[in-house]
Every structure is written in structure tokens, then in C-alpha cells.
Design a protein around this motif. Structure first.
Motif, PDB file in Angstrom:
ATOM      1  N   PRO A   1       0.889  -1.202   0.083  1.00  0.00           N
ATOM      2  CA  PRO A   1       0.065   0.032  -0.013  1.00  0.00           C
ATOM      3  C   PRO A   1       0.911   1.043   0.051  1.00  0.00           C
ATOM      4  CG  PRO A   1      -0.781  -1.459   1.607  1.00  0.00           C
ATOM      5  CD  PRO A   1       0.477  -2.028   1.164  1.00  0.00           C
ATOM      6  N   ALA A   2       0.486   2.123  -0.835  1.00  0.00           N
ATOM      7  CA  ALA A   2       1.250   3.370  -0.983  1.00  0.00           C
ATOM      8  C   ALA A   2       0.359   4.471  -0.883  1.00  0.00           C
ATOM      9  CB  ALA A   2       2.068   3.369  -2.130  1.00  0.00           C
ATOM     10  N   LEU A   3       0.914   5.719  -0.626  1.00  0.00           N
ATOM     11  CA  LEU A   3      -0.004   7.265  -0.730  1.00  0.00           C
ATOM     12  C   LEU A   3       1.041   8.099  -1.514  1.00  0.00           C
ATOM     13  CD1 LEU A   3      -2.318   8.399   0.572  1.00  0.00           C
ATOM     14  CD2 LEU A   3      -1.068   9.229   2.436  1.00  0.00           C
ATOM     15  N   GLY A   4       0.478   8.610  -2.471  1.00  0.00           N
ATOM     16  CA  GLY A   4       1.190   9.654  -3.099  1.00  0.00           C
ATOM     17  C   GLY A   4       0.724  11.026  -2.609  1.00  0.00           C
ATOM     18  N   LEU A   5       1.564  12.108  -2.516  1.00  0.00           N
ATOM     19  CA  LEU A   5       1.182  13.181  -1.863  1.00  0.00           C
ATOM     20  C   LEU A   5       1.666  14.619  -3.143  1.00  0.00           C
ATOM     21  CD1 LEU A   5       2.379  13.138   1.554  1.00  0.00           C
ATOM     22  CD2 LEU A   5       0.196  12.937   0.942  1.00  0.00           C
ATOM     23  N   GLU A   6       0.767  15.488  -3.131  1.00  0.00           N
ATOM     24  CA  GLU A   6       1.024  16.491  -3.946  1.00  0.00           C
ATOM     25  C   GLU A   6       1.289  17.697  -2.879  1.00  0.00           C
ATOM     26  OE1 GLU A   6      -0.392  19.044  -8.029  1.00  0.00           O
ATOM     27  OE2 GLU A   6      -1.912  17.979  -6.545  1.00  0.00           O
ATOM     28  N   VAL A   7       2.272  18.407  -2.826  1.00  0.00           N
ATOM     29  CA  VAL A   7       2.710  19.558  -2.152  1.00  0.00           C
ATOM     30  C   VAL A   7       2.571  20.739  -2.715  1.00  0.00           C
ATOM     31  CG1 VAL A   7       4.132  20.508  -0.386  1.00  0.00           C
ATOM     32  CG2 VAL A   7       4.186  18.000  -0.625  1.00  0.00           C
ATOM     33  N   LEU A   8       1.404  21.589  -2.062  1.00  0.00           N
ATOM     34  CA  LEU A   8       1.102  22.767  -2.569  1.00  0.00           C
ATOM     35  C   LEU A   8       1.500  23.743  -1.402  1.00  0.00           C
ATOM     36  CD1 LEU A   8      -2.144  22.436  -4.362  1.00  0.00           C
ATOM     37  CD2 LEU A   8       0.406  22.434  -5.472  1.00  0.00           C
ATOM     38  N   PRO A   9       1.993  25.219  -1.838  1.00  0.00           N
ATOM     39  CA  PRO A   9       2.213  26.127  -0.637  1.00  0.00           C
ATOM     40  C   PRO A   9       0.895  26.591  -0.103  1.00  0.00           C
ATOM     41  CG  PRO A   9       2.514  27.275  -3.038  1.00  0.00           C
ATOM     42  CD  PRO A   9       2.355  25.676  -3.114  1.00  0.00           C
ATOM     43  N   GLY A  10       0.660  26.908   1.296  1.00  0.00           N
ATOM     44  CA  GLY A  10      -0.274  27.098   1.812  1.00  0.00           C
ATOM     45  C   GLY A  10      -0.137  28.015   3.101  1.00  0.00           C
ATOM     46  N   GLY A  11      -0.988  27.647   4.150  1.00  0.00           N
ATOM     47  CA  GLY A  11      -0.931  28.466   5.404  1.00  0.00           C
ATOM     48  C   GLY A  11      -1.727  29.578   5.231  1.00  0.00           C
ATOM     49  N   GLY A  12      -2.592  29.682   6.384  1.00  0.00           N
ATOM     50  CA  GLY A  12      -3.760  30.802   6.148  1.00  0.00           C
ATOM     51  C   GLY A  12      -3.078  32.216   6.152  1.00  0.00           C
ATOM     52  N   PRO A  13      -2.150  32.874   6.987  1.00  0.00           N
ATOM     53  CA  PRO A  13      -1.683  34.271   6.545  1.00  0.00           C
ATOM     54  C   PRO A  13      -1.114  34.186   5.327  1.00  0.00           C
ATOM     55  CG  PRO A  13      -1.255  33.419   8.833  1.00  0.00           C
ATOM     56  CD  PRO A  13      -1.863  32.414   8.011  1.00  0.00           C
ATOM     57  N   ALA A  14      -0.382  33.400   4.850  1.00  0.00           N
ATOM     58  CA  ALA A  14       0.678  33.259   3.787  1.00  0.00           C
ATOM     59  C   ALA A  14      -0.520  33.362   2.263  1.00  0.00           C
ATOM     60  CB  ALA A  14       1.542  32.073   3.419  1.00  0.00           C
ATOM     61  N   ASN A  15      -1.645  32.597   2.469  1.00  0.00           N
ATOM     62  CA  ASN A  15      -2.692  32.548   1.466  1.00  0.00           C
ATOM     63  C   ASN A  15      -3.299  33.970   1.286  1.00  0.00           C
ATOM     64  OD1 ASN A  15      -2.417  29.731   1.022  1.00  0.00           O
ATOM     65  ND2 ASN A  15      -4.006  29.382   2.606  1.00  0.00           N
ATOM     66  N   THR A  16      -3.426  34.432   2.520  1.00  0.00           N
ATOM     67  CA  THR A  16      -4.138  35.722   2.247  1.00  0.00           C
ATOM     68  C   THR A  16      -2.963  36.916   1.597  1.00  0.00           C
ATOM     69  OG1 THR A  16      -5.501  35.439   4.281  1.00  0.00           O
ATOM     70  CG2 THR A  16      -4.975  37.751   3.858  1.00  0.00           C
ATOM     71  N   ALA A  17      -1.903  36.711   1.926  1.00  0.00           N
ATOM     72  CA  ALA A  17      -0.867  37.797   1.696  1.00  0.00           C
ATOM     73  C   ALA A  17      -0.852  37.533  -0.118  1.00  0.00           C
ATOM     74  CB  ALA A  17       0.402  37.512   1.943  1.00  0.00           C
ATOM     75  N   VAL A  18      -0.806  36.317  -0.514  1.00  0.00           N
ATOM     76  CA  VAL A  18      -0.883  36.067  -2.044  1.00  0.00           C
ATOM     77  C   VAL A  18      -2.123  36.517  -2.609  1.00  0.00           C
ATOM     78  CG1 VAL A  18      -1.226  34.069  -3.502  1.00  0.00           C
ATOM     79  CG2 VAL A  18       0.536  33.988  -2.053  1.00  0.00           C
ATOM     80  N   ALA A  19      -3.191  36.262  -1.977  1.00  0.00           N
ATOM     81  CA  ALA A  19      -4.434  36.729  -2.513  1.00  0.00           C
ATOM     82  C   ALA A  19      -4.566  38.345  -2.469  1.00  0.00           C
ATOM     83  CB  ALA A  19      -5.741  36.318  -1.939  1.00  0.00           C
ATOM     84  N   LEU A  20      -4.049  39.066  -1.429  1.00  0.00           N
ATOM     85  CA  LEU A  20      -4.047  40.601  -1.518  1.00  0.00           C
ATOM     86  C   LEU A  20      -3.174  41.051  -2.723  1.00  0.00           C
ATOM     87  CD1 LEU A  20      -3.878  41.639   2.179  1.00  0.00           C
ATOM     88  CD2 LEU A  20      -5.329  42.698   0.415  1.00  0.00           C
ATOM     89  N   ALA A  21      -1.719  40.403  -2.725  1.00  0.00           N
ATOM     90  CA  ALA A  21      -1.220  40.973  -3.994  1.00  0.00           C
ATOM     91  C   ALA A  21      -1.636  40.618  -5.360  1.00  0.00           C
ATOM     92  CB  ALA A  21       0.372  40.240  -3.708  1.00  0.00           C
ATOM     93  N   ARG A  22      -2.129  39.553  -5.536  1.00  0.00           N
ATOM     94  CA  ARG A  22      -2.816  39.240  -6.796  1.00  0.00           C
ATOM     95  C   ARG A  22      -3.947  40.200  -7.229  1.00  0.00           C
ATOM     96  NH1 ARG A  22      -3.005  32.563  -7.302  1.00  0.00           N
ATOM     97  NH2 ARG A  22      -0.703  32.368  -7.306  1.00  0.00           N
ATOM     98  N   LEU A  23      -4.664  40.814  -6.133  1.00  0.00           N
ATOM     99  CA  LEU A  23      -5.801  41.650  -6.418  1.00  0.00           C
ATOM    100  C   LEU A  23      -5.122  43.205  -6.521  1.00  0.00           C
ATOM    101  CD1 LEU A  23      -8.247  40.511  -3.691  1.00  0.00           C
ATOM    102  CD2 LEU A  23      -8.314  40.278  -6.199  1.00  0.00           C
ATOM    103  N   GLY A  24      -3.738  43.343  -6.317  1.00  0.00           N
ATOM    104  CA  GLY A  24      -3.338  44.592  -6.580  1.00  0.00           C
ATOM    105  C   GLY A  24      -2.978  45.588  -5.354  1.00  0.00           C
ATOM    106  N   THR A  25      -3.241  44.912  -4.242  1.00  0.00           N
ATOM    107  CA  THR A  25      -2.730  45.642  -2.972  1.00  0.00           C
ATOM    108  C   THR A  25      -1.206  45.461  -2.862  1.00  0.00           C
ATOM    109  OG1 THR A  25      -5.071  45.285  -2.313  1.00  0.00           O
ATOM    110  CG2 THR A  25      -3.246  45.841  -0.408  1.00  0.00           C
TER     111      THR A  25
END
Length: 340
Positions: free
Chosen positions: A48-72
């Protein structure tokens, strides 16, 4: 629902640095691991095996990314590890336009969270977070990181409660209140921190915060069985001016010093809800920043402008739910977004 734009104020709030000052976001980066079909494997009997896909996250980091993408203009105050995940975080934040000039280069490992998604796309996390970089803040590091101009400091989640740095972050909030709007999102993680810790500290956070954002799940952990309006009045009693509760498909509830508002959630085909609350907060702060409402104690924030900002947050959250993982939209991908 198509959000409508609110008229900007004739002048910034008294004592505010103006809309050009960036929003500072303080907190953790987390490597979010999602299960995927395992590939390859050893010869012989199947294991039995489990594959993992790792994405950058973390609540505050997500908020910073979304803010910057909106142009703030957005500055991230984080302790970024030098390990492989830390390099992933830096690449992701920088590519989204986040200013990392105040980030600390840390030698502790990054925090890892393994997400288990249910049939509705809601994530349940198991955390690997002992001794990791995100929680090791010192007063000296924070003083240096937060020295630049800011219209708002947004923080919360685990960095605000995990030792040894959580109490140092609290002390920073008290100092930042003298020159910026303070926004707090507890983002309760009961698998990692006992909700009683949040309940004990929440009155102190409300005493220094201008904005308190909760999810309906957070509210259930903090004030079990309490209705929205009664809960808002409790938080107002501790000192916070604006209480915002996101309700998933039920939209958003807000209380501005007792004035209640509700905004519906846009209809969307949900892939998963990872990062939805963080993206909501980014859209909300983006609208307030663009309208010149940040920088002080939210003096003069009218109900119609608040409603427009809530609608912006709901639109950004809906767009995030329509894709996999915490991958918030760029401004050009959202038509009719207030503040553009």
C-alpha cells in the motif's frame, strides 16, 4: 451576485497613512500535502502506498498571496525556512507580487499539513509542526520585520497561539495599533491547539483589534451554541469594532459596532474550500484599502462601503473554491470587483 463598487471617501481616516501604505500580513507558511494516486512502486507483492502533491499554503500566506494578486501592496512578515518547502514558499509569494523584504530567513524546518478532503471538498488537516520555523518569533525579529509603513496589520491562525512566538506576536499587535488598523483571524485548529487556548486569549485580541474575522466553524469552537448576533455582541464587549463571520454557502454576517449586515455567497461549483476564508479576508481588506478606509480605527466606515467590501471578499472566496487548493484569482480574472 455581482458586487457593486462603493464611492471612495473624500479623505483618509484621521491619522491614516493613506491608501499607498501596504497591508502587512503576519503568520505562517504551511506545506499543504494532498493525496494523489501513487505511482511506481517496488517489484514483488503490492505494498500500500500514498502519493502526495505538496502545494504552498498556510492561512496568513494565502491571504498575502490573494491580496497581492488583487493589486494591493502587500508585505509578508514570516519566518521562511531554508529547506525545500521554504524555497517553494518564497517562489510562490514572490511570483504573486508579495514583498518579502521583511521575511526572516529561518533554519528550522517548515510546517507540513496533510489534507484529507471530504465529499464536499472541505479539508481536515493533520499537522507536522513541532519545532518548525513559523512559531519561533522573538520581539527583536518582529520589531525589525514590522518597522516599515503599513496601513493594516493582519494576522492570526497558529502563529498567534503557538509557543514560543505567539505571545511576542500579541505584543506586536499592541504596538502596531498605534499606527495601523489591526485585523485578526483566529482560524482555530483544534487538532493542533486546544480551542480553550483561543478562548482564553480572544478577549485580549479583541481589545487591540479593529477587525475580527471568524468562520462558522471557528465560532462553534469559541462560543459553542451561541447565535451570530449574541456572539458579535460578546466580541464587541471585549473591544473589537467590526466582527465578520463567514458562513460558507450561507454567505457572510457582519456587525459594525452593533449594525448588522448580511451578504449572500455567489453561486459556484466547488472543487474544494481550501484557502476560501483566507481569500475572503484578502478581498475584504483589498476593498477597504483601495477605498482608503484602513490606517486607523475604521472611523467613518459606512454600512454601504462595508457591504461592498464584504461582497468583494465573497467573490474572491468563491473564485478560490472553484479551483484546487489555495490558488486565489488575479484581479483581471474577476469582473466587476470593487476597488479595481
Amino acid at each position: 451576485m455581482s458586487p457593486t463598487s462603493a464611492s471612495p471617501p473624500s479623505s483618509p481616516p484621521s491619522g491614516a497613512p493613506g491608501p499607498a501604505a501596504p497591508v502587512a500580513v503576519l503568520g505562517e507558511c504551511v506545506a499543504d500535502a494532498f493525496t494523489v494516486p501513487a505511482s511506481g512502486g517496488p517489484a514483488g507483492p503490492a505494498i500500500p502506498a500514498l502519493g502526495l502533491e505538496v502545494l504552498p499554503g498556510g492561512g496568513p500566506a494565502n491571504t498575502a498571496v490573494a491580496l497581492a494578486r488583487l493589486g494591493t501592496p502587500t508585505r509578508f512578515l514570516g519566518r521562511l525556512s531554508t529547506d525545500v518547502f521554504g524555497r517553494l514558499f518564497r517562489e510562490h509569494l514572490t511570483a504573486s507580487g508579495v514583498d518579502l523584504g521583511a521575511a526572516v530567513e529561518a533554519f528550522e524546518p517548515s510546517t507540513l499539513a496533510v489534507a484529507d478532503l471530504d465529499a464536499e471538498g472541505r479539508a481536515d488537516y493533520s499537522f507536522h509542526a513541532e519545532g518548525t520555523a513559523d512559531w519561533q518569533w522573538t520581539d527583536e525579529e518582529l520589531a525589525t520585520a514590522a518597522a516599515g509603513p503599513a496601513s493594516c496589520l493582519h494576522t492570526g491562525s497558529l502563529a498567534l497561539v503557538r509557543p514560543p512566538g505567539g505571545e511576542a506576536v500579541e505584543r506586536l499587535l499592541e504596538r502596531m495599533r498605534e499606527r495601523a488598523t489591526v485585523s485578526v483571524d483566529p482560524n482555530v485548529r483544534p487538532a493542533l491547539v486546544d480551542p480553550a487556548v483561543y478562548r482564553e486569549r480572544l478577549p485580549r485580541w479583541c481589545a487591540v483589534a479593529d477587525v475580527l474575522r471568524l468562520s462558522d466553524d471557528d465560532l462553534g469552537h469559541l462560543l459553542p451554541g451561541e447565535g451570530l448576533e449574541a456572539a458579535a455582541d460578546t466580541f464587541h464587549g471585549h473591544g473589537v469594532t467590526l466582527v465578520v463571520v463567514t458562513l460558507g454557502p450561507g454567505g457572510v454576517f457582519a456587525s459594525l459596532d452593533g449594525t448588522r449586515l448580511r451578504v449572500p455567497a455567489p453561486a459556484v461549483e466547488v472543487v474544494d474550500t481550501v484557502g476560501a476564508g483566507d481569500s475572503f479576508m484578502a478581498g475584504f481588506l483589498h476593498a477597504l484599502h483601495t477605498g482608503g478606509a484602513l490606517g486607523g480605527r475604521l472611523d467613518g466606515l459606512a454600512a454601504d462601503r462595508l457591504e461592498a467590501a464584504l461582497a468583494t471578499g465573497a467573490a474572491v472566496a468563491a473564485a478560490t473554491c472553484s479551483v484546487r487548493g489555495a490558488n486565489p484569482p488575479w484581479a483581471h480574472q474577476l469582473d466587476g470587483l470593487p476597488g479595481r
